[in-house]
Every structure is written in C-alpha cells, then in structure tokens.
Write an enzyme that holds these catalytic residues in place. Structure first.
Site, PDB file in Angstrom:
ATOM      1  N   HIS A 108     -30.322  -1.894 -19.050  1.00 35.07           N
ATOM      2  CA  HIS A 108     -31.209  -1.018 -19.823  1.00 35.07           C
ATOM      3  C   HIS A 108     -31.520  -1.740 -21.123  1.00 35.07           C
ATOM      4  O   HIS A 108     -30.659  -2.456 -21.652  1.00 35.07           O
ATOM      5  CB  HIS A 108     -30.528   0.284 -20.244  1.00 35.07           C
ATOM      6  CG  HIS A 108     -30.037   1.165 -19.144  1.00 35.07           C
ATOM      7  ND1 HIS A 108     -28.804   1.025 -18.576  1.00 35.07           N
ATOM      8  CD2 HIS A 108     -30.608   2.245 -18.547  1.00 35.07           C
ATOM      9  CE1 HIS A 108     -28.630   1.970 -17.660  1.00 35.07           C
ATOM     10  NE2 HIS A 108     -29.713   2.728 -17.622  1.00 35.07           N
ATOM     11  N   ASP A 111     -28.767  -1.598 -23.628  1.00 35.32           N
ATOM     12  CA  ASP A 111     -27.506  -2.271 -23.252  1.00 35.32           C
ATOM     13  C   ASP A 111     -27.398  -3.651 -23.882  1.00 35.32           C
ATOM     14  O   ASP A 111     -26.299  -4.136 -24.131  1.00 35.32           O
ATOM     15  CB  ASP A 111     -27.411  -2.506 -21.736  1.00 35.32           C
ATOM     16  CG  ASP A 111     -27.472  -1.242 -20.908  1.00 35.32           C
ATOM     17  OD1 ASP A 111     -27.266  -0.153 -21.472  1.00 35.32           O
ATOM     18  OD2 ASP A 111     -27.723  -1.363 -19.682  1.00 35.32           O
TER      19      ASP A 111
HETATM   20  C1  XLS Z   1     -27.074   7.287 -13.877  1.00 34.39           C
HETATM   21  C2  XLS Z   1     -27.868   6.237 -13.257  1.00 34.39           C
HETATM   22  C3  XLS Z   1     -28.315   5.122 -14.189  1.00 34.39           C
HETATM   23  C4  XLS Z   1     -29.427   4.327 -13.566  1.00 34.39           C
HETATM   24  C5  XLS Z   1     -30.141   3.449 -14.531  1.00 34.39           C
HETATM   25  O1  XLS Z   1     -26.495   8.146 -13.218  1.00 34.39           O
HETATM   26  O2  XLS Z   1     -27.149   5.729 -12.172  1.00 34.39           O
HETATM   27  O3  XLS Z   1     -27.253   4.318 -14.568  1.00 34.39           O
HETATM   28  O4  XLS Z   1     -28.985   3.551 -12.489  1.00 34.39           O
HETATM   29  O5  XLS Z   1     -30.646   4.150 -15.598  1.00 34.39           O
END
Ligand code: XLS
Ligand code: CA
Ligand code: CA
Length: 445
Positions: A108, A111
């Site tokens: 993200h 991140d």
């Molecule tokens: C949350 C999601 C998230 C997505 C990416 O539950 O899994 O991590 O994969 O935003």
C-alpha cells in the site's frame, strides 16, 4: 534474478539464504518442495506460482492488537526520524525478499513511505519512497505483483473513501489512488488492487445505500479511465470481503463484484483479487470463490492465508491446509494457469512470534505448501478421474434438447413436449461424493 543474494540488513543478517534442498533436508530455512526452476506442466514453479510477499503484515505491523501494544521491536519501528525509518523498512523488506528468493512483492502507498498528513506531503513522501523502491527492485531483480492505496486507515476515511458522504474526502481518495496507480505503473506492477475496506456501512440509519453504490461505481470508472490514460497494461483488481471493518461491505463476494461491474458497465475492465480468509468470512470456501471467478471470467490474482475455523475473524494466518491449496491449484491449472495474477502472502505471524526467523520460516513453510499443492494438482490432472467424472456428468447437455436449451434455441413448449414424448421417467444417478473425496485423499500428499 540472481540466485543467491544474501540478506544484508542487520535485522535478517544472521539468517541463512533459503534455497531448495529437497524433501529430506533437515534445514529449517530450506525449501523441500519449492524448486523454482523445476518444470511442471510446461512452466517453472516460479512462473506458475508467482509468489509475493506483502509489506503491511510483514514489515509495517508492530505486533499490536486492540488489547495491547506491539512487541515486535523491529529496528525500523524504534527510529525517531520517520523518513529514515521508512527507508530502513524498505531495505529490510528487500533483504527478506532476497533471502526468500521469491519473485514478487506487494504494497500500500502508506506501507512504504514516511507518514504524511496533507495532500502535498502525501505526494512528496510517496514519490521519495518510489524512487528508492525503483533502485531496490533494479538491484535485486524483485518485481511488483501489485500496488494499492490505503484508503481505510486514516481517520478521514472513517465513513468511507469514495462512498463518503463528503465528496472532498472522495477526492482525497482519488488523489491517493492516482498516485498509487501511477507508482505501480512506474514500477512495472502486474496489477493494481482496490480493497474497499470502508466502502460499506455499519447502520442503515445513516446510510443511503443506492447513493453510495453509485459513488463507488463512478469512482471505479475514473480509475479504469486513468489506467488507460497512463497506458497501464496490468489488471485492475477488486478484492471482495463481506465485512470487517464495516458490518456490510459493498463488494462482499466474487459474485457480488461481478454484478457490480455489470451494473456500472465495467465488465472486461476489472477482475478480482481473491483472498482465502475473505471467502471463509463470507461463509464460502476458497475453492468456491476461485472457481466462481473463472466461471464468470473475472479471475485476477490471489491473497493466500487462512482464517481460524473457531473464531470467524480475519486472522490472516499463513496457509497450512494441503487439501484446500491443492483444489485451488487444480482450478488454476485447469483454467490455463496464472496470467497477470500471482499468489500474495497476505498473512501475518502470530503476535507471540516476535523473532526475525519467524518472518522467514512462516513464508518458507507456506511456499513449500503451495509448491506441493502444485505437484498434487498436476498429479490430479494426470490421474484424470476427477475431470472424467465431471465431463461424464454433464455429457447429456452436449446434444439433443440439452444443447438446444444451452444455446437458447428452443422454447418451453418444445422442452415440455420433449419430456412428454421421451416416454420414460428420467432416473437420478449417484453424485458419488464419497468416492470423489477418496480420490482426492489418494492424490493429496
Ligand atoms: C484486508 C485486505 C487488505 C488488502 C489490500 O483485509 O486483505 O490487506 O489485501 O488492501
Ligand atoms: Ca488481502
Ligand atoms: Ca484478510
């Protein structure tokens, strides 16, 4: 990609390079089944699986939960300068990618960058991070499976991103998506993901569902338009999830996403990123969601993990169910294999697993599981009994009245008259579930 780059950051330096040593190895850091160069049904394991490590659980999470503070004490979480901390985190991440020798990663925007508050700060901070990621990718040969924007953690998004009652917040989300999509494009990402964590609601008392669906649909159309404008050739993927953090999430399952795409004229433009734990949260199996995506021709990519059958939360544990992974791999092979997608470990170690080696061994075990599942799936296809059974089961639809019904070239009178004229009572046949399950048991090793 170079074969045996070693981890250089202080955090991972005591850990050995993971490499294939075969099933008899006693080394806790060795792959027993994942031999990236082994050819299976015409492609190497690395090409089939397209395995990916995620930034958020593995490097961003500090071990905190709603009841207590984090205990991981990663060095980059202890640093005072946020820019230096973000840089150290990115370097450590690439050290682990190299140590594991997996081809892809995912992130993200927030991140990988130093925290930002204003729109201008966000753009500047992400841009600095992307410059560095580009260098790290060039020197390591690691590739980006997908990028995404975190449009759910910041308090501004508590009432949603594109579905927010305030269009200024939707515009901020638009900025984050534009920047994250541009970054993904620049880094050669294979896909761009939208997981709409807060695009849902907690109570109907404050929510206009129809209005919010329109906001989400129109927003997605803008993202698709931008993809074409910048020439991004990867897939745009929606990641379904039924709830958590909202009570009702708009795009809850693969089928819901498909209907949503039809409604907003986005068929053929958007595919799905299916997460195992989100399928089970929706009361569905992972293989159901995978097979459904292929049936609807919207399969994109996978997030591998598992939930806990007893508590029903999104626990995002590393996968460990060979049967489940084998059936999933069988679906993928039968559908012609992965294309732009891959298998991203959207999984986190448990809160008590505080050591650096836990980050490595969690991935190593899951990689081996998937590699074995690939071999099992190949064996299932070569064995042929499961495929032959299904083929035979629907054979009646290949010609006669069945073929006409499927082609839409008949009417209800003709169908009913066929039943009258065939002059016998059609008999049910066994679905043979137990025998089929026995075949699976014989082939899952
Ligand atoms: C949350 C999601 C998230 C997505 C990416 O539950 O899994 O991590 O994969 O935003
Ligand atoms: Ca996910
Ligand atoms: Ca999850």
């Amino acid at each position: 990609m170079t074969d045996h780059q070693t981890a250089s950051s202080a955090y991972f330096k005591s850990l050995p390079q993971a490499r294939y040593e075969g099933p008899d190895s006693k080394n806790d850091f060795a792959y027993r089944y994942y031999d990236k160069n082994q050819v299976v049904m015409g492609k190497t394991m690395e090409e089939h699986l397209r395995l990916s490590v995620c930034f958020w659980h593995t490097f961003c999470w500090d071990g905190s939960d709603v009841f207590g503070a984090g205990g991981f004490n990663r060095p980059w979480h202890q640093m005072d300068d946020p820019k230096a901390a973000a840089k150290a985190k990115r370097e450590a991440a690439f050290d682990l990618f190299n140590l594991l020798d997996l081809p892809f990663y995912s992130f993200h925007d927030v991140d990988v960058m130093a925290p930002a508050e204003t729109a201008q700060e966000h753009v500047a901070s992400l841009s600095e991070a992307v410059d560095h990621l580009e260098e790290l990718m060039a020197s390591s040969g690691r590739k980006l499976l997908w990028g995404t924007a975190n449009n759910f953690s910041h308090p501004r998004y508590m009432a949603g991103a594109s579905t927010n009652p305030n269009p200024e917040i939707a515009a901020f989300a638009g900025l984050q998506v534009r920047e994250a999509l541009n970054a993904t494009h620049r880094l050669g990402g294979a896909n761009y993901v939208l997981w709409d964590g807060r695009e849902g609601y907690d109570t109907i008392l404050n929510t206009n569902i129809g209005q919010e669906l329109d906001q989400l649909g129109k927003f997605l159309a803008l993202v698709v338009e931008h993809k074409h404008k910048i020439g991004f050739t990867g897939d745009i993927l929606i990641e379904p999830k039924p709830h958590e953090p909202t009570k009702h999430q708009c795009d809850s399952t693969v089928q819901t996403v498909h209907s949503f795409l039809q409604r907003y004229g986005l068929e053929g433009e958007v595919r799905v990123n299916i997460e195992a734990n989100h399928a089970t949260l929706a009361g569905l199996s992972f293989e159901h969601e995978v097979d459904m995506a292929f049936a609807l021709d919207i399969f994109g990519s996978l997030d591998l993990n598992r939930g806990d059958p007893q508590n029903g939360w999104d626990t995002d544990q590393f996968p460990n169910d060979m049967r489940e992974m084998t059936l999933m791999m069988k679906s993928i092979l039968s559908a012609g294999g992965m294309k732009n997608g891959g298998m991203n470990f959207d999984a986190k170690v448990r809160r008590q697993s505080i050591a650096a080696e836990d980050l490595a061994q969690s991935h190593i075990g899951a990689v081996d599981l998937i590699a074995r599942a690939l071999l099992n799936a190949e064996a299932m296809i070569n064995d042929g009994r499961l495929d032959q059974f299904k083929e035979q089961r629907y054979a009646g639809w290949k010609d006669g009245i069945g073929a006409k019904m499927l082609a839409g070239s008949t009417n209800l009178d003709e169908v009913a008259d066929f039943a009258l004229s065939s002059n016998h009572a059609p008999a049910p046949v066994s679905g043979r579930q137990e025998w089929l399950e026995n075949v699976v048991t014989q082939l899952v090793r």
